[in-house]
Design a protein around this motif. Structure first.
Motif, PDB file in Angstrom:
ATOM      1  N   ARG A   6      33.296   5.604 -14.927  1.00  0.00           N
ATOM      2  CA  ARG A   6      33.956   5.229 -16.057  1.00  0.00           C
ATOM      3  C   ARG A   6      34.466   6.465 -16.849  1.00  0.00           C
ATOM      4  O   ARG A   6      33.716   7.343 -17.163  1.00  0.00           O
ATOM      5  CB  ARG A   6      32.716   4.476 -16.990  1.00  0.00           C
ATOM      6  CG  ARG A   6      32.098   3.251 -16.336  1.00  0.00           C
ATOM      7  CD  ARG A   6      32.995   2.053 -16.433  1.00  0.00           C
ATOM      8  NE  ARG A   6      32.396   0.724 -16.094  1.00  0.00           N
ATOM      9  CZ  ARG A   6      32.230   0.283 -14.877  1.00  0.00           C
ATOM     10  NH1 ARG A   6      33.016   0.788 -14.034  1.00  0.00           N
ATOM     11  NH2 ARG A   6      31.610  -1.022 -14.519  1.00  0.00           N
ATOM     12  N   GLU A  32      32.661   0.298 -20.197  1.00  0.00           N
ATOM     13  CA  GLU A  32      33.766   1.215 -20.414  1.00  0.00           C
ATOM     14  C   GLU A  32      33.728   1.671 -22.200  1.00  0.00           C
ATOM     15  O   GLU A  32      33.704   0.817 -23.003  1.00  0.00           O
ATOM     16  CB  GLU A  32      35.146   0.515 -20.278  1.00  0.00           C
ATOM     17  CG  GLU A  32      35.421   0.383 -18.829  1.00  0.00           C
ATOM     18  CD  GLU A  32      36.247   1.171 -17.991  1.00  0.00           C
ATOM     19  OE1 GLU A  32      36.212   2.389 -18.720  1.00  0.00           O
ATOM     20  OE2 GLU A  32      36.412   1.232 -16.907  1.00  0.00           O
ATOM     21  N   PRO A  90      40.193   2.302 -20.283  1.00  0.00           N
ATOM     22  CA  PRO A  90      40.047   2.607 -19.002  1.00  0.00           C
ATOM     23  C   PRO A  90      40.831   3.971 -18.663  1.00  0.00           C
ATOM     24  O   PRO A  90      40.527   4.797 -17.588  1.00  0.00           O
ATOM     25  CB  PRO A  90      40.554   1.565 -18.112  1.00  0.00           C
ATOM     26  CG  PRO A  90      40.385   0.390 -19.024  1.00  0.00           C
ATOM     27  CD  PRO A  90      40.573   0.774 -20.337  1.00  0.00           C
TER      28      PRO A  90
END
Length: 339
Positions: A125, A146, A150
């Protein structure tokens, strides 16, 4: 207000006189193991989690894996000379190869034995590799979040080892009283902490203490706490058209020992498709991230000095103004085994 549990006392050889210390058990959470850029294809890394080694590697197809450190054949440590061939992790002792599913896929001179290495559940992540840990070995109860868009990845980072359990480091963000004392900043709570399952959110306005002209340099901070392993702070800077992300990642490495990783990233408030103009802004983003990292590290040094000398108080005598700590302590209980 009194929060906490009764916990065993242990002798700690690292403290003067080996004073008794109440020790917190390791909590269940997603914990930082490595930066994505550290784990290049073919590389094998060893990291510490809950007083055990974890061996990480990335296969030729770019996927990361994490396993328990010892080869089931004769116990060699994969992190001490092990290597990657294609999608297999190869033991340094006899070159037994282990596939991504953990099974022994081959040996140099015969049929592979019915042997298997145990994998950790991991996630990537925002440029970080997280591993799931639970004291009872249970699978993840929630997914690694997250904590930024992203496409945002940390570009600057710093780490150190702290003599304190992970809970102490996360709790520090909810200890409003220490901010003007240790960090010389004023605070206004814009949104009180709210707990939602394994997450906690808050919004604060921080500014420097001192003469009135300094008051205009206030910045709003959005906090996200994900379990006891991840704290993310979001700083929008509208005059520059950017938002700065700061992560404090806490990994229990041993009894009352935590690896603290501080990382930063900078991105446009309104991201768009890559253009010549946006590409020209990337050096500014990296420079801002490095600047924010230096500021954050200079601030956290004051906390580290206190963490390294204090002890965990399971039943703190809280007072007016400590409500956020009480809420945090109650929320944090969910990550520990039932007494």
């Amino acid at each position: 207000m009194v929060m906490g549990k009764d916990l065993p006392q242990v002798r700690d050889p690292h403290r003067p006189g080996g004073e008794p210390e109440r020790e917190l058990p390791y909590p269940s959470s997603w914990f930082f193991l490595a930066l994505s850029r550290e784990l290049t294809v073919g590389r094998v890394l060893t990291r510490r989690l809950a007083n055990e080694d974890v061996v990480l590697y990335r296969t030729a197809d770019g996927r990361p894996y994490a396993v328990r450190p010892y080869c089931p054949h004769l116990g060699a440590h994969f992190g001490s000379g092990g290597f990657v061939e294609g999608r297999n992790l190869v033991c340094p002792f006899h070159h037994f190869a282990f596939a991504p599913d953990g099974t022994c896929a081959g040996t140099p001179d015969g049929r592979p034995p019915r042997a298997r290495v145990e994998h950790h559940t991991i996630r990537e992540r925002n440029g970080f590799v997280f591993g799931w840990y639970a004291p009872d070995g249970e699978p993840p109860a929630w997914d690694a979040p997250e904590t930024a868009p992203p496409e945002v990845c940390a570009t600057a980072s710093w780490h150190t080892e702290v003599h304190a359990p992970v809970q102490e480091l996360v709790e520090n963000a909810l200890d409003y009283r220490h901010l003007p004392v240790v960090h010389h900043v004023t605070l206004k709570e814009l949104e009180a902490p709210q707990a939602q399952g394994p997450y906690m959110h808050a919004r604060l306005r921080l500014g420097p203490t001192g003469p009135a002209p300094l008051a205009k340099f206030q910045v709003d901070h959005s906090f996200l706490v994900a379990g006891l392993g991840c704290l993310r702070i979001e700083h929008p800077l509208p005059p520059l058209g950017v938002v700065v992300y700061l992560w404090a990642l806490h990994t229990p490495t041993g009894p009352a020992r935590t690896r603290l990783q501080v990382a930063t990233a900078c991105a446009d408030i309104r991201p768009s498709r890559p253009t010549a103009a946006s590409l020209l802004r990337r050096p500014m983003h990296r420079a801002l991230a490095r600047t924010m990292l230096r500021i954050a590290v200079s601030k956290v040094q004051g906390d580290i000095r206190i963490w390294n000398a204090k002890r965990y108080e399971p039943r703190p005598r809280l007072t007016v103004g400590d409500e956020a700590i009480g809420l945090f302590r109650h929320w944090a209980r969910q990550f520990y085994p039932a007494p």
